[in-house]
Scaffold this motif. Structure first.
Motif, PDB file in Angstrom:
ATOM      1  N   ASP A   1       1.568   3.890   3.912  1.00 45.88           N
ATOM      2  CA  ASP A   1       0.349   3.621   4.675  1.00 45.88           C
ATOM      3  C   ASP A   1       0.642   3.079   6.073  1.00 45.88           C
ATOM      4  O   ASP A   1      -0.108   3.348   7.015  1.00 45.88           O
ATOM      5  CB  ASP A   1      -0.540   2.620   3.928  1.00 45.88           C
ATOM      6  N   LYS A   2       1.727   2.323   6.208  1.00 43.53           N
ATOM      7  CA  LYS A   2       2.012   1.670   7.485  1.00 43.53           C
ATOM      8  C   LYS A   2       2.862   2.516   8.426  1.00 43.53           C
ATOM      9  O   LYS A   2       2.544   2.649   9.608  1.00 43.53           O
ATOM     10  CB  LYS A   2       2.694   0.313   7.230  1.00 43.53           C
TER      11      LYS A   2
ATOM     12  N   THR B   1      -1.162   2.901  -1.061  1.00 42.94           N
ATOM     13  CA  THR B   1      -1.101   1.629  -1.781  1.00 42.94           C
ATOM     14  C   THR B   1      -1.906   1.709  -3.070  1.00 42.94           C
ATOM     15  O   THR B   1      -1.459   1.237  -4.129  1.00 42.94           O
ATOM     16  CB  THR B   1      -1.647   0.488  -0.900  1.00 42.94           C
TER      17      THR B   1
ATOM     18  N   SER C   1       7.006   0.860  -6.350  1.00 43.81           N
ATOM     19  CA  SER C   1       5.816   1.596  -5.915  1.00 43.81           C
ATOM     20  C   SER C   1       4.950   0.831  -4.919  1.00 43.81           C
ATOM     21  O   SER C   1       4.465   1.401  -3.934  1.00 43.81           O
ATOM     22  CB  SER C   1       4.979   2.007  -7.124  1.00 43.81           C
ATOM     23  N   LEU C   2       4.719  -0.465  -5.162  1.00 43.43           N
ATOM     24  CA  LEU C   2       3.839  -1.215  -4.264  1.00 43.43           C
ATOM     25  C   LEU C   2       4.420  -1.293  -2.852  1.00 43.43           C
ATOM     26  O   LEU C   2       3.691  -1.156  -1.858  1.00 43.43           O
ATOM     27  CB  LEU C   2       3.592  -2.618  -4.812  1.00 43.43           C
TER      28      LEU C   2
ATOM     29  N   SER D   1      -0.055   3.737  -5.612  1.00 39.02           N
ATOM     30  CA  SER D   1       1.124   3.023  -6.107  1.00 39.02           C
ATOM     31  C   SER D   1       0.767   1.987  -7.168  1.00 39.02           C
ATOM     32  O   SER D   1       1.560   1.711  -8.070  1.00 39.02           O
ATOM     33  CB  SER D   1       1.856   2.351  -4.940  1.00 39.02           C
ATOM     34  N   MET D   2      -0.425   1.405  -7.075  1.00 41.13           N
ATOM     35  CA  MET D   2      -0.850   0.411  -8.066  1.00 41.13           C
ATOM     36  C   MET D   2      -0.956   1.029  -9.457  1.00 41.13           C
ATOM     37  O   MET D   2      -0.591   0.414 -10.463  1.00 41.13           O
ATOM     38  CB  MET D   2      -2.177  -0.208  -7.663  1.00 41.13           C
TER      39      MET D   2
ATOM     40  N   THR E   1      -7.843   6.069  -5.404  1.00 39.54           N
ATOM     41  CA  THR E   1      -7.794   6.428  -3.987  1.00 39.54           C
ATOM     42  C   THR E   1      -9.104   7.027  -3.471  1.00 39.54           C
ATOM     43  O   THR E   1      -9.259   7.223  -2.266  1.00 39.54           O
ATOM     44  CB  THR E   1      -6.678   7.458  -3.722  1.00 39.54           C
TER      45      THR E   1
ATOM     46  N   GLN F   1      -5.213   2.897   3.067  1.00 40.56           N
ATOM     47  CA  GLN F   1      -5.127   2.257   1.754  1.00 40.56           C
ATOM     48  C   GLN F   1      -4.689   3.228   0.653  1.00 40.56           C
ATOM     49  O   GLN F   1      -4.377   2.798  -0.451  1.00 40.56           O
ATOM     50  CB  GLN F   1      -6.498   1.689   1.360  1.00 40.56           C
TER      51      GLN F   1
ATOM     52  N   GLY G   1       4.139   2.257  -1.393  1.00 39.36           N
ATOM     53  CA  GLY G   1       2.764   2.531  -0.987  1.00 39.36           C
ATOM     54  C   GLY G   1       2.421   1.872   0.332  1.00 39.36           C
ATOM     55  O   GLY G   1       1.790   2.483   1.210  1.00 39.36           O
ATOM     56  N   TYR G   2       2.852   0.631   0.489  1.00 34.71           N
ATOM     57  CA  TYR G   2       2.615  -0.096   1.741  1.00 34.71           C
ATOM     58  C   TYR G   2       3.293   0.620   2.908  1.00 34.71           C
ATOM     59  O   TYR G   2       2.697   0.803   3.979  1.00 34.71           O
ATOM     60  CB  TYR G   2       3.147  -1.526   1.610  1.00 34.71           C
TER      61      TYR G   2
END
Length: 435
Positions: A311-312, A159, A303-304, A162-163, A149, A156, A307-308
């Motif tokens: 962020d959104k 996300t 997680s992905l 989360s990766m 991060t 971002q 995370g999205y």
């Protein structure tokens, strides 16, 4: 002559840093490369974590010949993890992520080797010390989510974090599946079978550390600090708070910490006692394994998507979703019939999902609220609190169930989960007032 050489080295360092400060394209390329390196290292790191944790209690039981010590390995992992998180955060702040994370994984690998030696020498003292050191790998696994991060923009960050969590899952799932294989390998080397998974843990942690040592360069945190310092000097892209020399939002730090600490506390408390609750109501080990396996899957696999969404749709909304999801989980666990696998699975899946929402939204809140000049140190300190809250939740859960019931514990967890909602709303409102 020596001063000239030192001056040349300093100029070279400033030159390559300046290239990242001046080029958004180079920064973007390094951001993507960093994510790849973190993901690869986390796959191995997850294998190291899961393989050892799976048999730690059994190894202690076997060496001491009593059930009364089976909780000691978890306590030592947690204590070691808390201390290591503090140390790794400070090393990362001063020397960069590469130095901090590499140190953590290598120390965790040394701890795993110590466990193997203790099993060969039947040394209980060495076992306990080694398990404490082994906890450094646990801390590093969690702290690595921040590395991706450092160069991410505000849209971002969740996300990217989360990766790292998703990649940890691959190793965490693979590790327990290799327990029998590693046990047989250990026996072929005249090592006790229960120490076998620690052979995998040692190799995985050390390999994860070496990957970071070799490839996590340029260090993303050092580059991020240089960019932040340059922006502060130029007075560009900064809030009023940052322009005055302070990029730290204390309300945001408090809110992010509260979200992660409370979700960890509630999740560990209910999860710890669920197998005991199921055992008391006639469920077999296969059913217990299914419920806990689905719970762990819900902790990491979404997680992905999480995370999205963080962020959104925003940190605050997803943190509130975490509290509501944990509330629902606690109520279902409390009121559902103990013989209903469907309700137990639903409750524990929601428990894992609520933790996932909380960890990723809380992580993003902490990053948003800190400046690179203090960020890594603060992140390490926050993860200390997360580790200790998990230990407290696990310890208190047994007392609550012993003196009351699993339903009482679940209702209490549901109630505590609501704490995150007013805290993040308060932080969000005050942040908007300051803009």
């Amino acid at each position: 002559m020596l001063d000239k050489d030192n001056s040349k080295v300093l100029e070279d360092q400033l030159s390559w840093l300046q290239s990242y400060i001046n080029s958004s394209e180079k920064k973007s390329q390094l951001y993507k490369r960093t994510l790849v390196i973190v993901i690869i290292s986390q796959i191995f790191g997850g294998a190291g974590l899961a393989a050892g944790v799976t048999v730690g209690a059994l190894l202690a039981q076997n060496m001491l010949g009593t059930d009364s010590v089976t909780g000691i390995p978890t306590a030592l992992f947690t204590l070691g993890s808390a201390g290591a998180a503090l140390l790794i955060g400070r090393i990362s702040q001063r020397f960069g992520r590469r130095a901090g994370l590499t140190t953590g994984f290598l120390v965790g690998g040394i701890g795993a080797i110590g466990v193997i030696i203790s099993s060969l020498t039947t040394s209980i003292g060495l076992l306990f010390v080694s398990l404490l050191i082994y906890g450094a790998g646990t801390a590093t696994n969690l702290l690595a989510r921040y590395a991706g991060t450092d160069l991410a923009n505000s849209k971002q960050r969740a996300t990217a974090a989360s990766m790292a969590l998703v990649s940890t899952t691959f190793g965490a799932v693979m590790g327990p599946m290799l327990v029998d294989v590693m046990g047989n390998l250990a026996l072929s080397m005249s090592i006790p079978a229960l120490a076998g998974p620690f052979i995998l843990a040692a190799a995985a942690y050390i390999l994860a550390g070496l990957i970071l040592l070799a490839f996590l360069r340029p260090d993303p945190f050092i580059v991020a600090k240089a960019i932040a310092n340059a922006q502060q000097t130029n007075g560009t892209h900064l809030s009023e708070e940052e322009a005055n020399g302070s990029g730290t939002n204390k309300r945001g730090i408090f809110a992010g910490t509260t979200v992660m600490v409370m979700t960890q506390f509630v999740m560990i408390a209910i999860m710890t006692m669920t197998p005991i609750h199921m055992g008391h109501h006639g469920h077999n080990l296969k059913e217990v394994g299914l419920v806990i396996g689905l719970h762990v899957g819900a902790m990491f696999f979404p997680s992905l998507i999480t995370g999205y969404l963080v962020d959104k749709v925003g940190r605050t909304i997803m943190a509130i979703a975490s509290g509501i999801t944990l509330l629902t989980s606690g109520i279902l666990a409390a009121v559902g019939p103990a013989d209903s696998m469907a309700l137990l699975i639903t409750a524990l899946v929601l428990l894992g999902l609520g933790w996932n929402f909380g960890l990723i939204s809380g992580t993003a809140i902490i990053i948003d609220a800190t400046h690179p000049s203090t960020r890594a140190k603060i992140q390490g300190s926050v993860d200390v609190l997360i580790a200790l809250s998990g230990a407290l939740g696990g310890g208190l859960s047994g007392m609550v169930v012993a003196h009351s019931s699993y339903a009482t514990l679940s209702f209490a967890g549901a109630t505590f989960s609501l704490v995150v909602i007013p805290v993040v709303v308060w932080s969000h409102i005050n942040q908007n007032k300051g803009q």
